[in-house]
Enzyme design. Structure first.
Site, mmCIF file in Angstrom:
data_model
loop_
_atom_site.group_PDB
_atom_site.id
_atom_site.type_symbol
_atom_site.label_atom_id
_atom_site.label_comp_id
_atom_site.label_asym_id
_atom_site.label_seq_id
_atom_site.Cartn_x
_atom_site.Cartn_y
_atom_site.Cartn_z
ATOM 1 N N GLU A 244 0.918 -1.278 -0.347
ATOM 2 C CA GLU A 244 0.113 -0.034 0.026
ATOM 3 C C GLU A 244 1.100 1.274 -0.150
ATOM 4 O OE1 GLU A 244 -2.895 2.075 2.698
ATOM 5 O OE2 GLU A 244 -3.589 0.052 2.614
ATOM 6 N N ARG A 270 3.133 32.218 -20.705
ATOM 7 C CA ARG A 270 2.457 33.588 -20.254
ATOM 8 C C ARG A 270 4.315 34.277 -20.187
ATOM 9 N NH1 ARG A 270 -0.566 37.230 -17.316
ATOM 10 N NH2 ARG A 270 -0.031 37.063 -15.519
ATOM 11 N N GLN A 281 14.880 32.674 -12.412
ATOM 12 C CA GLN A 281 15.375 32.017 -12.727
ATOM 13 C C GLN A 281 14.456 30.926 -11.195
ATOM 14 O OE1 GLN A 281 18.908 32.912 -10.860
ATOM 15 N NE2 GLN A 281 19.861 31.876 -13.205
#
Length: 381
Positions: A244, A270, A281
Protein backbone atom coordinates in the site's frame (compact mmCIF):
# COMPACT_ATOMS: atom_id res chain seq x y z
CA UNK A 1 20.70 -2.11 -15.68
CA UNK A 2 17.90 -1.11 -18.07
CA UNK A 3 15.75 1.82 -16.89
CA UNK A 4 13.58 1.98 -20.00
CA UNK A 5 9.92 1.01 -19.84
CA UNK A 6 8.91 -2.27 -21.47
CA UNK A 7 6.44 -2.35 -24.34
CA UNK A 8 3.85 -3.75 -21.93
CA UNK A 9 4.40 -0.92 -19.45
CA UNK A 10 4.15 1.75 -22.15
CA UNK A 11 0.96 0.20 -23.52
CA UNK A 12 -0.62 -0.01 -20.07
CA UNK A 13 0.32 3.57 -19.26
CA UNK A 14 -1.25 4.81 -22.49
CA UNK A 15 -4.35 2.62 -22.03
CA UNK A 16 -5.08 3.77 -18.49
CA UNK A 17 -4.18 7.37 -19.23
CA UNK A 18 -6.82 7.43 -21.96
CA UNK A 19 -9.37 5.75 -19.68
CA UNK A 20 -8.66 8.23 -16.91
CA UNK A 21 -8.94 11.23 -19.20
CA UNK A 22 -11.86 10.20 -21.40
CA UNK A 23 -14.02 8.23 -18.95
CA UNK A 24 -13.07 8.28 -15.27
CA UNK A 25 -12.56 12.03 -14.79
CA UNK A 26 -15.91 12.80 -16.39
CA UNK A 27 -17.74 10.19 -14.32
CA UNK A 28 -16.07 11.15 -11.05
CA UNK A 29 -17.01 14.82 -11.47
CA UNK A 30 -20.66 13.79 -11.84
CA UNK A 31 -20.85 11.77 -8.62
CA UNK A 32 -23.82 12.92 -6.58
CA UNK A 33 -25.35 15.95 -8.28
CA UNK A 34 -24.58 14.75 -11.81
CA UNK A 35 -26.69 11.63 -11.61
CA UNK A 36 -23.75 9.25 -11.19
CA UNK A 37 -23.27 7.08 -8.09
CA UNK A 38 -20.01 5.73 -6.75
CA UNK A 39 -21.19 2.26 -7.76
CA UNK A 40 -21.60 3.44 -11.35
CA UNK A 41 -17.97 4.53 -11.28
CA UNK A 42 -16.90 1.27 -9.62
CA UNK A 43 -18.61 -0.83 -12.30
CA UNK A 44 -17.12 1.25 -15.12
CA UNK A 45 -13.65 0.79 -13.65
CA UNK A 46 -14.28 -2.94 -13.37
CA UNK A 47 -15.00 -3.07 -17.11
CA UNK A 48 -11.46 -1.80 -17.58
CA UNK A 49 -9.93 -4.30 -15.16
CA UNK A 50 -8.91 -1.64 -12.68
CA UNK A 51 -10.02 -3.45 -9.49
CA UNK A 52 -8.10 -6.58 -10.34
CA UNK A 53 -4.76 -5.31 -11.60
CA UNK A 54 -2.74 -7.83 -9.55
CA UNK A 55 -5.52 -10.42 -9.14
CA UNK A 56 -4.97 -13.71 -10.95
CA UNK A 57 -6.92 -14.17 -14.15
CA UNK A 58 -8.55 -17.22 -12.55
CA UNK A 59 -10.65 -14.83 -10.49
CA UNK A 60 -11.29 -12.33 -13.29
CA UNK A 61 -8.27 -10.10 -12.69
CA UNK A 62 -5.64 -8.88 -15.12
CA UNK A 63 -2.81 -10.70 -13.39
CA UNK A 64 -0.26 -7.92 -13.88
CA UNK A 65 3.22 -7.92 -12.41
CA UNK A 66 4.02 -5.29 -9.79
CA UNK A 67 5.89 -3.05 -12.23
CA UNK A 68 3.17 -3.39 -14.88
CA UNK A 69 0.52 -2.43 -12.31
CA UNK A 70 2.65 0.57 -11.35
CA UNK A 71 2.78 1.71 -14.98
CA UNK A 72 -0.99 1.35 -15.30
CA UNK A 73 -1.58 3.40 -12.15
CA UNK A 74 0.84 6.14 -13.23
CA UNK A 75 -1.07 6.41 -16.48
CA UNK A 76 -4.35 6.52 -14.60
CA UNK A 77 -3.10 9.37 -12.40
CA UNK A 78 -1.93 11.27 -15.46
CA UNK A 79 -5.30 10.99 -17.18
CA UNK A 80 -7.69 11.27 -14.22
CA UNK A 81 -7.77 14.56 -12.33
CA UNK A 82 -9.96 13.29 -9.47
CA UNK A 83 -7.53 12.21 -6.76
CA UNK A 84 -10.31 11.09 -4.41
CA UNK A 85 -11.64 8.32 -6.61
CA UNK A 86 -8.10 7.10 -7.28
CA UNK A 87 -7.44 6.96 -3.55
CA UNK A 88 -10.68 5.09 -2.79
CA UNK A 89 -9.94 2.42 -5.39
CA UNK A 90 -6.37 2.12 -4.17
CA UNK A 91 -7.57 1.61 -0.60
CA UNK A 92 -9.70 -1.33 -1.73
CA UNK A 93 -6.94 -2.85 -3.83
CA UNK A 94 -4.19 -2.73 -1.22
CA UNK A 95 -6.02 -2.96 2.13
CA UNK A 96 -8.59 -5.63 1.19
CA UNK A 97 -7.84 -7.36 -2.10
CA UNK A 98 -4.09 -7.82 -1.61
CA UNK A 99 -4.46 -9.44 1.87
CA UNK A 100 -6.98 -11.88 0.41
CA UNK A 101 -4.58 -12.75 -2.40
CA UNK A 102 -1.74 -13.35 0.04
CA UNK A 103 -3.51 -14.86 3.05
CA UNK A 104 -7.07 -15.84 2.09
CA UNK A 105 -8.23 -19.43 1.77
CA UNK A 106 -9.27 -20.75 -1.62
CA UNK A 107 -12.91 -20.45 -0.53
CA UNK A 108 -12.42 -16.83 0.57
CA UNK A 109 -10.68 -15.95 -2.68
CA UNK A 110 -13.41 -17.63 -4.71
CA UNK A 111 -16.11 -15.86 -2.73
CA UNK A 112 -14.75 -12.33 -2.91
CA UNK A 113 -12.14 -11.79 -5.63
CA UNK A 114 -14.45 -12.33 -8.64
CA UNK A 115 -16.94 -9.83 -7.19
CA UNK A 116 -14.13 -7.37 -6.50
CA UNK A 117 -12.97 -7.66 -10.09
CA UNK A 118 -16.43 -7.27 -11.66
CA UNK A 119 -17.21 -4.21 -9.55
CA UNK A 120 -20.26 -5.70 -7.80
CA UNK A 121 -18.57 -5.52 -4.39
CA UNK A 122 -16.96 -2.54 -2.66
CA UNK A 123 -14.60 -3.40 0.17
CA UNK A 124 -11.91 -1.87 2.34
CA UNK A 125 -9.58 -2.57 5.24
CA UNK A 126 -10.36 -1.31 8.74
CA UNK A 127 -7.57 -0.95 11.29
CA UNK A 128 -7.47 2.69 12.48
CA UNK A 129 -9.22 3.44 15.78
CA UNK A 130 -9.82 6.58 17.86
CA UNK A 131 -6.92 5.59 20.15
CA UNK A 132 -4.88 3.51 17.72
CA UNK A 133 -3.68 5.35 14.64
CA UNK A 134 0.06 5.16 14.11
CA UNK A 135 0.27 2.73 17.06
CA UNK A 136 -1.34 -0.12 15.15
CA UNK A 137 -0.74 -2.67 17.95
CA UNK A 138 -2.79 -0.71 20.48
CA UNK A 139 -6.15 -1.93 19.15
CA UNK A 140 -9.13 -1.72 21.49
CA UNK A 141 -11.50 -3.55 19.12
CA UNK A 142 -11.74 -7.14 20.33
CA UNK A 143 -12.76 -10.46 18.78
CA UNK A 144 -13.60 -12.82 21.63
CA UNK A 145 -13.82 -16.54 20.99
CA UNK A 146 -17.37 -17.91 21.14
CA UNK A 147 -19.15 -21.08 20.08
CA UNK A 148 -18.42 -21.57 16.38
CA UNK A 149 -16.62 -18.28 15.91
CA UNK A 150 -16.07 -14.88 17.49
CA UNK A 151 -17.89 -11.86 18.93
CA UNK A 152 -16.61 -8.51 17.68
CA UNK A 153 -16.80 -5.30 19.72
CA UNK A 154 -15.17 -1.91 19.18
CA UNK A 155 -14.96 1.09 16.88
CA UNK A 156 -12.94 2.00 13.80
CA UNK A 157 -12.45 5.53 12.49
CA UNK A 158 -11.28 7.32 9.34
CA UNK A 159 -12.02 4.21 7.28
CA UNK A 160 -11.90 4.90 3.54
CA UNK A 161 -15.16 3.95 1.76
CA UNK A 162 -16.77 2.86 5.06
CA UNK A 163 -20.10 4.59 4.28
CA UNK A 164 -20.45 2.75 0.94
CA UNK A 165 -18.58 -0.53 1.43
CA UNK A 166 -20.19 -3.96 1.41
CA UNK A 167 -17.37 -5.74 3.25
CA UNK A 168 -14.56 -4.86 5.62
CA UNK A 169 -11.32 -6.58 6.54
CA UNK A 170 -11.34 -5.76 10.25
CA UNK A 171 -8.29 -6.06 12.49
CA UNK A 172 -9.08 -6.86 16.12
CA UNK A 173 -7.33 -8.06 19.26
CA UNK A 174 -7.86 -11.77 19.90
CA UNK A 175 -5.46 -11.90 22.84
CA UNK A 176 -5.50 -9.71 25.92
CA UNK A 177 -1.72 -9.39 25.79
CA UNK A 178 -0.47 -6.65 23.50
CA UNK A 179 2.12 -7.56 20.93
CA UNK A 180 2.64 -8.91 17.43
CA UNK A 181 0.66 -12.11 18.06
CA UNK A 182 -2.35 -10.45 19.63
CA UNK A 183 -4.12 -9.26 16.47
CA UNK A 184 -6.23 -11.12 13.91
CA UNK A 185 -8.08 -10.15 10.72
CA UNK A 186 -11.73 -10.88 9.92
CA UNK A 187 -14.10 -10.50 6.98
CA UNK A 188 -17.17 -8.57 8.14
CA UNK A 189 -20.23 -7.59 6.10
CA UNK A 190 -21.38 -3.99 6.46
CA UNK A 191 -25.02 -5.08 6.86
CA UNK A 192 -24.29 -7.80 9.36
CA UNK A 193 -26.18 -7.58 12.68
CA UNK A 194 -24.09 -5.69 15.21
CA UNK A 195 -22.36 -3.50 12.58
CA UNK A 196 -23.17 0.22 12.67
CA UNK A 197 -21.76 2.36 9.86
CA UNK A 198 -21.79 6.07 10.66
CA UNK A 199 -22.30 9.05 8.38
CA UNK A 200 -19.43 10.24 6.15
CA UNK A 201 -16.88 12.51 7.82
CA UNK A 202 -16.35 16.00 6.42
CA UNK A 203 -12.74 16.46 5.38
CA UNK A 204 -10.35 18.85 3.64
CA UNK A 205 -9.88 17.04 0.34
CA UNK A 206 -10.24 13.73 -1.54
CA UNK A 207 -13.93 14.56 -1.90
CA UNK A 208 -14.87 11.46 -3.91
CA UNK A 209 -13.44 9.14 -1.25
CA UNK A 210 -15.96 8.88 1.55
CA UNK A 211 -14.54 8.17 5.01
CA UNK A 212 -16.39 7.19 8.14
CA UNK A 213 -16.55 5.32 11.43
CA UNK A 214 -17.66 1.74 11.96
CA UNK A 215 -18.98 0.45 15.26
CA UNK A 216 -19.25 -3.20 16.29
CA UNK A 217 -21.65 -4.19 19.06
CA UNK A 218 -21.66 -7.91 19.87
CA UNK A 219 -21.24 -8.70 16.17
CA UNK A 220 -21.11 -12.50 15.81
CA UNK A 221 -18.68 -13.93 13.26
CA UNK A 222 -18.40 -17.48 11.99
CA UNK A 223 -15.02 -19.17 12.28
CA UNK A 224 -14.50 -18.92 8.52
CA UNK A 225 -14.51 -15.11 8.79
CA UNK A 226 -10.93 -15.35 10.05
CA UNK A 227 -8.32 -14.50 7.39
CA UNK A 228 -5.04 -16.33 7.88
CA UNK A 229 -4.27 -17.69 11.33
CA UNK A 230 -5.50 -16.40 14.65
CA UNK A 231 -2.83 -14.02 15.89
CA UNK A 232 -1.57 -13.50 12.36
CA UNK A 233 -3.11 -10.07 11.88
CA UNK A 234 0.12 -8.15 12.26
CA UNK A 235 1.80 -10.20 9.52
CA UNK A 236 -1.18 -9.53 7.23
CA UNK A 237 -1.14 -5.83 8.02
CA UNK A 238 2.64 -5.51 7.55
CA UNK A 239 2.55 -7.32 4.22
CA UNK A 240 -0.34 -5.20 2.97
CA UNK A 241 1.37 -2.00 4.09
CA UNK A 242 4.53 -2.76 2.10
CA UNK A 243 2.36 -2.80 -1.02
CA UNK A 244 0.00 0.00 0.00
CA UNK A 245 2.71 2.49 0.90
CA UNK A 246 4.08 2.14 -2.62
CA UNK A 247 1.11 1.51 -4.86
CA UNK A 248 -1.58 3.74 -3.34
CA UNK A 249 0.63 6.68 -4.34
CA UNK A 250 1.51 5.33 -7.80
CA UNK A 251 -1.13 7.57 -9.45
CA UNK A 252 0.73 10.54 -7.91
CA UNK A 253 3.47 9.97 -10.47
CA UNK A 254 0.94 10.77 -13.18
CA UNK A 255 -0.39 13.73 -11.23
CA UNK A 256 3.09 15.21 -10.80
CA UNK A 257 3.91 14.61 -14.47
CA UNK A 258 0.71 16.40 -15.52
CA UNK A 259 1.52 19.31 -13.18
CA UNK A 260 5.06 19.54 -14.53
CA UNK A 261 3.93 19.66 -18.15
CA UNK A 262 1.29 22.26 -17.34
CA UNK A 263 3.82 24.48 -15.56
CA UNK A 264 6.34 24.21 -18.40
CA UNK A 265 3.68 25.22 -20.91
CA UNK A 266 2.61 28.13 -18.68
CA UNK A 267 6.20 29.30 -18.17
CA UNK A 268 6.80 29.25 -21.93
CA UNK A 269 3.65 31.14 -22.94
CA UNK A 270 2.93 33.51 -20.05
CA UNK A 271 4.87 36.77 -20.35
CA UNK A 272 5.67 39.36 -17.69
CA UNK A 273 8.07 42.31 -17.97
CA UNK A 274 8.45 41.48 -21.69
CA UNK A 275 9.82 38.01 -20.95
CA UNK A 276 8.38 34.49 -20.71
CA UNK A 277 8.05 33.39 -17.07
CA UNK A 278 10.59 30.66 -17.75
CA UNK A 279 13.30 33.30 -18.19
CA UNK A 280 13.07 34.08 -14.48
CA UNK A 281 15.19 31.76 -12.33
CA UNK A 282 12.68 31.85 -9.49
CA UNK A 283 10.17 30.15 -11.80
CA UNK A 284 12.59 27.94 -13.73
CA UNK A 285 14.16 26.57 -10.56
CA UNK A 286 10.76 25.62 -9.14
CA UNK A 287 10.06 23.66 -12.29
CA UNK A 288 13.45 21.94 -12.09
CA UNK A 289 12.61 20.91 -8.52
CA UNK A 290 9.30 19.48 -9.74
CA UNK A 291 11.15 17.41 -12.34
CA UNK A 292 13.64 16.18 -9.74
CA UNK A 293 10.87 15.12 -7.37
CA UNK A 294 9.05 13.26 -10.12
CA UNK A 295 12.08 11.30 -11.32
CA UNK A 296 13.26 10.48 -7.79
CA UNK A 297 9.78 9.32 -6.80
CA UNK A 298 9.46 7.12 -9.88
CA UNK A 299 12.80 5.40 -9.24
CA UNK A 300 11.91 4.64 -5.62
CA UNK A 301 8.50 3.23 -6.52
CA UNK A 302 9.83 1.01 -9.28
CA UNK A 303 12.54 -0.28 -6.96
CA UNK A 304 9.86 -1.58 -4.59
CA UNK A 305 7.94 -3.09 -7.51
CA UNK A 306 11.12 -4.89 -8.62
CA UNK A 307 11.72 -6.23 -5.11
CA UNK A 308 8.15 -7.53 -4.96
CA UNK A 309 8.61 -9.30 -8.28
CA UNK A 310 11.69 -10.99 -6.81
CA UNK A 311 9.68 -12.11 -3.79
CA UNK A 312 11.88 -10.04 -1.49
CA UNK A 313 10.85 -7.96 1.55
CA UNK A 314 10.75 -4.20 1.08
CA UNK A 315 9.88 -2.69 4.44
CA UNK A 316 12.59 -0.02 4.35
CA UNK A 317 12.25 0.62 0.63
CA UNK A 318 8.46 1.02 0.77
CA UNK A 319 8.77 3.44 3.70
CA UNK A 320 11.32 5.49 1.75
CA UNK A 321 9.03 5.50 -1.29
CA UNK A 322 5.99 6.53 0.73
CA UNK A 323 7.91 9.32 2.45
CA UNK A 324 9.40 10.66 -0.77
CA UNK A 325 6.29 10.52 -2.95
CA UNK A 326 3.91 11.96 -0.36
CA UNK A 327 6.21 14.89 0.41
CA UNK A 328 6.99 15.43 -3.27
CA UNK A 329 3.31 15.46 -4.23
CA UNK A 330 2.51 18.20 -1.75
CA UNK A 331 5.56 20.30 -2.61
CA UNK A 332 4.97 20.03 -6.35
CA UNK A 333 1.26 20.80 -5.95
CA UNK A 334 2.17 23.96 -4.02
CA UNK A 335 4.78 24.89 -6.64
CA UNK A 336 2.29 24.43 -9.46
CA UNK A 337 -0.17 26.74 -7.71
CA UNK A 338 2.54 29.33 -6.99
CA UNK A 339 3.81 29.34 -10.58
CA UNK A 340 0.29 30.13 -11.81
CA UNK A 341 -0.02 33.04 -9.34
CA UNK A 342 -3.49 34.36 -8.54
CA UNK A 343 -4.99 32.25 -11.29
CA UNK A 344 -3.75 29.12 -9.53
CA UNK A 345 -5.79 30.04 -6.45
CA UNK A 346 -9.05 29.82 -8.39
CA UNK A 347 -11.16 26.69 -7.93
CA UNK A 348 -11.83 26.38 -11.66
CA UNK A 349 -8.13 25.77 -12.34
CA UNK A 350 -8.04 22.63 -10.18
CA UNK A 351 -4.64 23.42 -8.69
CA UNK A 352 -5.93 24.33 -5.24
CA UNK A 353 -7.79 21.00 -5.19
CA UNK A 354 -4.53 19.16 -5.87
CA UNK A 355 -2.99 20.94 -2.87
CA UNK A 356 -5.84 19.96 -0.53
CA UNK A 357 -5.76 16.38 -1.75
CA UNK A 358 -1.97 16.17 -1.45
CA UNK A 359 -1.99 17.10 2.24
CA UNK A 360 -3.65 13.76 2.99
CA UNK A 361 -0.80 11.84 1.34
CA UNK A 362 1.44 12.79 4.26
CA UNK A 363 -1.09 11.26 6.68
CA UNK A 364 -2.65 8.09 5.25
CA UNK A 365 -0.84 4.72 5.11
CA UNK A 366 1.44 5.96 7.86
CA UNK A 367 2.39 9.59 8.44
CA UNK A 368 5.66 11.02 7.21
CA UNK A 369 6.90 10.98 10.81
CA UNK A 370 6.10 7.27 11.15
CA UNK A 371 7.91 6.53 7.88
CA UNK A 372 10.99 8.31 9.23
CA UNK A 373 10.74 6.27 12.46
CA UNK A 374 10.47 3.02 10.49
CA UNK A 375 13.42 3.92 8.27
CA UNK A 376 15.53 4.93 11.28
CA UNK A 377 14.73 1.63 13.01
CA UNK A 378 15.71 -0.32 9.88
CA UNK A 379 19.07 1.47 9.98
CA UNK A 380 19.62 0.32 13.55
CA UNK A 381 18.90 3.71 15.12
Amino acid sequence: MDFSATNEQRALEEEFSAFGREVLTKLAHRIGGGGVSIRDVWRECAQHGLHGLVVDQTWGGRGLSASAALAALEGLGYGCTDNGILFAMGAQQWSFTLPLIRFGTHAQQAGYLPRICDGSLIATGAITEPNAGSDSLALETTATGAAGGYVLNGRKTLITSAPIADWFLVFAATDSDSGIGSTSAFLVASRQPGVIVHEPLMKMGLAAADMGDIEFRDCRLDADALVGEEGGGYAIFSTAMEWERTFILAPALGTMRRQLERCIQHAQTRRQFSHPLGDFQAVAHRIVSMKLRLDTSRLLLYRVAWLKEQGRPAAQESALAKLQVSEALLESSLDALQIHGGKGYLVREGLECDVRDAVAARLYSGTSEIQRNNIAASLGL
